[in-house]
Design an enzyme around this catalytic site. Structure first.
Site, short mmCIF file in Angstrom:
data_model
loop_
_atom_site.label_atom_id
_atom_site.label_comp_id
_atom_site.label_asym_id
_atom_site.label_seq_id
_atom_site.Cartn_x
_atom_site.Cartn_y
_atom_site.Cartn_z
N CYS A 1 0.53 -1.15 -0.33
CA CYS A 1 -0.12 0.20 0.32
C CYS A 1 0.51 1.35 0.07
O CYS A 1 1.78 1.23 1.02
CB CYS A 1 -0.92 0.02 1.02
SG CYS A 1 -1.71 1.14 1.54
N CYS B 1 0.19 4.31 2.49
CA CYS B 1 0.64 3.28 4.06
C CYS B 1 2.15 3.31 4.03
O CYS B 1 2.39 3.99 5.35
CB CYS B 1 0.10 2.14 4.02
SG CYS B 1 -1.55 1.51 4.16
#
Length: 106
Positions: free
Chosen positions: A31, A34
Site C-alpha cells: 500500500c 501506508c
C-alpha cells in the site's frame, strides 16, 4: 521503522489496546499511502511517548481483527481508549491532522 511503533498480530490485539490511548494503523506492505504515512506515525509516536501508543497491523497477515472492524480500505487508523474504538480515519493525512486525531481521544 521506529522501535516506538510495534507490529502486532490478531492474537496480540486485545492486550495492545486494553489500556490507555492506542492508535492502530491497519496497513499492508503493498500500500503506497501506508508507506507515506509510516514516517509521520513514527514521529508522532516519539512526540507522544507516555500519552499514546502506536501499533501497526498488517491486514494481509491478520485478517481477523481487520474483519472485526470492517476495514475495507487502507490505511485505516483507529484510535482506541481503554479497549474501545473512539475515532476512525481512512487514508493518509498530514501530520497536524493525525496528531489532532489521536489527541481527540484524551
Amino acid at each position: 521503522m521506529s522501535d516506538l511503533v510495534a507490529h502486532i498480530t490478531d492474537a496480540e490485539f486485545p492486550q495492545a489496546v486494553a489500556q490507555g490511548v492506542t492508535l492502530v494503523d491497519f496497513w499492508a506492505p503493498w500500500c503506497g499511502p501506508c508507506k507515506m504515512i509510516a514516517p509521520v506515525l513514527d514521529e508522532l509516536a516519539a512526540e507522544m511517548t507516555g500519552k499514546a501508543k502506536f501499533v501497526k497491523m498488517n491486514v494481509d497477515e491478520n485478517p481477523q481483527v481487520a474483519g472485526q472492524f470492517g476495514i475495507m480500505s487502507i490505511p485505516t487508523l483507529i484510535v482506541f481508549k481503554d479497549g474501545k474504538p473512539v475515532n476512525k480515519l481512512i487514508g493518509g493525512q498530514p501530520k497536524p491532522q493525525l496528531k489532532a486525531f489521536v489527541e481527540g481521544a484524551f
